[in-house]
Write a protein that holds these residues in place. Structure first.
Motif, short mmCIF file in Angstrom:
data_model
loop_
_atom_site.label_atom_id
_atom_site.label_comp_id
_atom_site.label_asym_id
_atom_site.label_seq_id
_atom_site.Cartn_x
_atom_site.Cartn_y
_atom_site.Cartn_z
N CYS A 28 3.20 45.41 14.87
CA CYS A 28 2.43 45.26 16.12
C CYS A 28 2.22 46.60 16.81
O CYS A 28 1.17 46.85 17.41
CB CYS A 28 3.15 44.28 17.05
SG CYS A 28 3.21 42.58 16.43
N GLN A 29 3.22 47.48 16.75
CA GLN A 29 3.10 48.81 17.34
C GLN A 29 1.98 49.60 16.65
O GLN A 29 1.18 50.28 17.30
CB GLN A 29 4.42 49.56 17.23
CG GLN A 29 4.40 50.97 17.82
CD GLN A 29 4.29 50.98 19.32
OE1 GLN A 29 5.13 50.46 20.01
NE2 GLN A 29 3.22 51.60 19.84
N GLU A 30 1.93 49.48 15.32
CA GLU A 30 0.88 50.18 14.57
C GLU A 30 -0.50 49.65 14.95
O GLU A 30 -1.46 50.43 15.09
CB GLU A 30 1.13 50.01 13.08
CG GLU A 30 2.37 50.74 12.57
CD GLU A 30 2.68 50.41 11.12
OE1 GLU A 30 1.99 49.53 10.56
OE2 GLU A 30 3.61 51.02 10.55
N ARG A 34 -3.56 51.85 16.77
CA ARG A 34 -4.91 51.97 16.23
C ARG A 34 -5.97 51.62 17.28
O ARG A 34 -7.05 52.22 17.32
CB ARG A 34 -5.08 51.06 15.01
CG ARG A 34 -4.33 51.53 13.78
CD ARG A 34 -4.84 50.83 12.53
NE ARG A 34 -4.72 49.38 12.62
CZ ARG A 34 -3.67 48.68 12.22
NH1 ARG A 34 -2.62 49.33 11.70
NH2 ARG A 34 -3.65 47.37 12.32
N GLU A 35 -5.64 50.65 18.13
CA GLU A 35 -6.59 50.22 19.15
C GLU A 35 -6.52 51.07 20.42
O GLU A 35 -7.35 50.91 21.32
CB GLU A 35 -6.34 48.75 19.51
CG GLU A 35 -6.53 47.79 18.36
CD GLU A 35 -7.98 47.71 17.90
OE1 GLU A 35 -8.87 48.02 18.72
OE2 GLU A 35 -8.22 47.32 16.74
N GLY A 36 -5.51 51.94 20.51
CA GLY A 36 -5.36 52.78 21.70
C GLY A 36 -4.78 52.05 22.89
O GLY A 36 -5.03 52.43 24.04
N TRP A 37 -3.99 51.01 22.63
CA TRP A 37 -3.37 50.25 23.72
C TRP A 37 -2.01 50.84 24.07
O TRP A 37 -1.29 51.35 23.21
CB TRP A 37 -3.19 48.79 23.32
CG TRP A 37 -4.49 48.10 23.02
CD1 TRP A 37 -5.72 48.41 23.51
CD2 TRP A 37 -4.68 46.99 22.14
NE1 TRP A 37 -6.67 47.57 23.02
CE2 TRP A 37 -6.07 46.67 22.16
CE3 TRP A 37 -3.85 46.21 21.35
CZ2 TRP A 37 -6.61 45.63 21.42
CZ3 TRP A 37 -4.37 45.17 20.61
CH2 TRP A 37 -5.74 44.88 20.65
N THR A 105 -3.59 39.12 16.74
CA THR A 105 -2.55 39.13 15.73
C THR A 105 -2.99 39.99 14.54
O THR A 105 -4.19 40.20 14.31
CB THR A 105 -2.25 37.71 15.21
OG1 THR A 105 -3.37 37.22 14.47
CG2 THR A 105 -1.94 36.77 16.37
N GLN A 106 -1.98 40.48 13.82
CA GLN A 106 -2.27 41.29 12.63
C GLN A 106 -2.97 40.46 11.56
O GLN A 106 -3.85 40.95 10.86
CB GLN A 106 -0.95 41.85 12.08
CG GLN A 106 -1.07 42.59 10.75
CD GLN A 106 -1.81 43.91 10.91
OE1 GLN A 106 -1.84 44.48 11.99
NE2 GLN A 106 -2.42 44.39 9.82
N ALA A 107 -2.60 39.19 11.44
CA ALA A 107 -3.13 38.35 10.36
C ALA A 107 -4.52 37.80 10.66
O ALA A 107 -5.37 37.74 9.79
CB ALA A 107 -2.16 37.20 10.09
N GLU A 108 -4.75 37.37 11.94
CA GLU A 108 -6.01 36.68 12.26
C GLU A 108 -6.98 37.49 13.10
O GLU A 108 -8.13 37.10 13.26
CB GLU A 108 -5.73 35.35 12.99
CG GLU A 108 -4.96 34.33 12.17
CD GLU A 108 -3.47 34.40 12.39
OE1 GLU A 108 -2.73 33.65 11.74
OE2 GLU A 108 -3.05 35.25 13.22
#
Length: 531
Positions: A28-30, A34-37, A105-108
């Motif tokens: 989730c951190q990665e 990537r999104e700059g959050w 989510t990473q999956a969806e």
């Protein structure tokens, strides 16, 4: 604008391990990087099933902080990490959407209504299919005479391999040392010893249970219809009974509740090699159990005839559920002749606190402490005055803020409608002389409890002031100290800190309790009593 993100992770103890939480956090951190959050918080639920949100502190904290506007996005590895229950997934999504929070989510990816419908249905079907497959596998074991669940007391696991070199699960054999204890329990019960006395003797002799916890009377007595407890376990006579009961999850609490299945659904397998108790001893124990059941039924029937059906259950006393033993941390309950005793001391004998106190005397001293010391006019007046001033100040500030928001509404009406919907309801100003009214009601507290028409309301008000009551053996023989913990202690502590005035005779403990010494009157047992 940089979005604030919160990470949520969960693992269930039956399928994963503790490191799974850290793995989910890393993923989730990665994604957030990537999104700059910016990560503003993290929430976790460890070793808890995803079938219900009610019992998970992490998800409840996440929802509360979302309502407070502490983040804009929730990040998780997959939607089933948040919940597998179809209704819970939909409710969770609605709550977060109302708070203006997006779920990714990473999956969806970003979650929408389509994900909620499809994934929720798939997860619900997964749970149902998993349960069916698990039960099918367990039934196959039971029909072969193998264990269909936990190994009960008196047996140990046997590890063997089949012709293909694969482990054969469910094997067990008699553990002779524990089998001797099982026979001892049956003999003592058949001869008239109560389950409570048997448990105390086992603990005194240092006999340990499989879990390492002390023996209790319920572990021996159990539930006859459900087949629980030592004296109801038919495996001790070489009969394996499976599917006697099922568990259904309460939709209000998320907790599982046992339901007895019809006898025709039970799976019964004879395993004579696992018999521990002979038939004669088993029948003696069952005969005494039947006699006790008939005696209890007669007592209940007589009580119902006198008091009516609505009195079959033991009445709830003024301080029920609030009493705590300071030695073991267990609860105090009515044990005999309307006396409170430490439950742990009575059921297992592992607590050294054997002091008892009559219910009427305890209630009298607690009420006296509340009325004469803890609810003294001086302390109450100081607290009510401060509460009145603070409530009125907050009211004025809210009204001023609401007026400014109404002017701004013309320029950005839609945004302010959401903001105003979250503004707390206006609270009426408190009258300056409310302290006098409060003091008069306190003085009439004992009279209200004596009046049948007012007792229920007065008792409920008193219980609201008390979070718990800790009972400790005193330094001298016959003495008992009582510490009241609750909102009233916090009020008196606040008054003392902000006014410099302390109520005479009152000691505020570091844990938020209030200890007041009250000497018992003539005829009070024990001879002295601390409150």
């Amino acid at each position: 604008m940089t979005l604030r993100a919160a990470i949520y992770a969960r693992y269930s103890s039956d399928q994963q391990h503790a490191t799974s939480i850290e793995d989910q956090f890393r993923i989730c951190q990665e994604l957030a990087d990537r999104e700059g959050w910016k990560i503003s918080g993290s929430y976790r639920d460890a070793a808890i099933s995803g079938a219900s949100m009610f019992l998970r502190n992490g998800i409840q904290s996440l929802l509360e902080d979302a309502r407070r506007g502490l983040f804009d996005v929730v990040v998780a590895e997959a939607l089933d990490r948040m919940s597998r229950d179809q209704a819970d997934v939909a409710a969770l999504y609605k709550h977060l959407q109302f708070s203006g929070v997006v779920v990714v989510t990473q999956a969806e990816g970003e979650i929408n209504e389509l994900h909620i419908g499809l994934k929720g249905t798939m997860n619900a079907l997964f749970l149902k299919d998993l349960a069916a497959k698990t039960r099918r596998g367990l039934r196959g074991r039971v029909e072969l005479g193998k264990s269909g669940g936990r190994i009960c007391y008196g047996y140990e696991v046997v590890k063997t391999l089949n012709a293909a070199g694969e482990p054969v699960r469910g094997g067990r054999q008699i553990k002779q040392k524990e089998a001797d204890i099982v026979r001892r329990i049956f003999r003592e019960f058949a001869r008239g010893t109560s389950p409570r006395a048997i448990a105390r003797r086992l603990n005194e002799d240092g006999v340990s249970t499989p879990s390492g916890k002390p023996w209790t009377d319920s572990a021996i007595r159990g539930h006859q219809k459900r087949g629980t407890g030592i004296i109801n376990n038919e495996l001790y006579i070489g009969r394996l009974v499976w599917n006697r009961q099922r568990f259904i999850k309460n939709p209000d609490t998320g907790r599982r509740v046992a339901r007895i299945n019809p006898p025709e659904d039970w799976i019964v397998t004879e395993v004579p090699e696992l018999r521990i108790v002979d038939e004669a001893l088993w029948q003696e124990a069952k005969a005494r159990q039947k006699a006790l059941s008939e005696k209890y039924s007669a007592i209940v029937a007589a009580s119902s005839a006198v008091n009516g059906l609505n009195r079959m259950q033991r009445p709830r006393h003024l301080l029920s559920g609030l009493l705590e033993c300071s030695v073991c941390g267990g609860s105090y309950s009515i044990a005999q002749r309307d006396q409170y005793h430490c439950s742990t001391n009575k059921t297992s004998g592992t607590c050294s606190n054997g002091r008892g106190i009559r219910r009427s005397n305890l209630e009298e001293r607690v009420l006296a402490g509340l009325k004469d010391r803890l609810m003294s006019p001086e302390a109450a007046e100081q607290a009510i005055r401060a509460y009145t001033e603070e409530t009125n100040r907050l009211n004025w500030e809210r009204r001023a803020a609401s007026a400014a928001d109404q002017k701004e509404l013309e320029r950005r009406q839609k945004e302010l409608e959401v903001h105003l919907s979250a503004v707390p309801a206006d609270v009426p100003d408190i009258h300056p002389r409310v302290a006098d009214i409060y003091r008069r009601r306190v003085e009439r507290l004992a009279e209200s409890l004596a009046n049948p028409d007012d007792r229920d309301k007065a008792a409920e008000a008193i219980r609201g002031l008390i979070k718990r009551i800790v009972i400790s053996p005193g330094k001298k023989r016959g003495e008992m100290d009582i510490t009241l913990c609750g909102d009233l202690g916090n009020i008196i502590q606040w008054v003392a800190n902000n006014t410099g005035e302390r109520t005479k005779g009152v000691t505020v403990t570091p844990q938020g309790g209030v200890t007041v010494s009250v000497v018992a009157g003539a005829g009070f047992e024990p001879t002295t009593f601390g409150l």
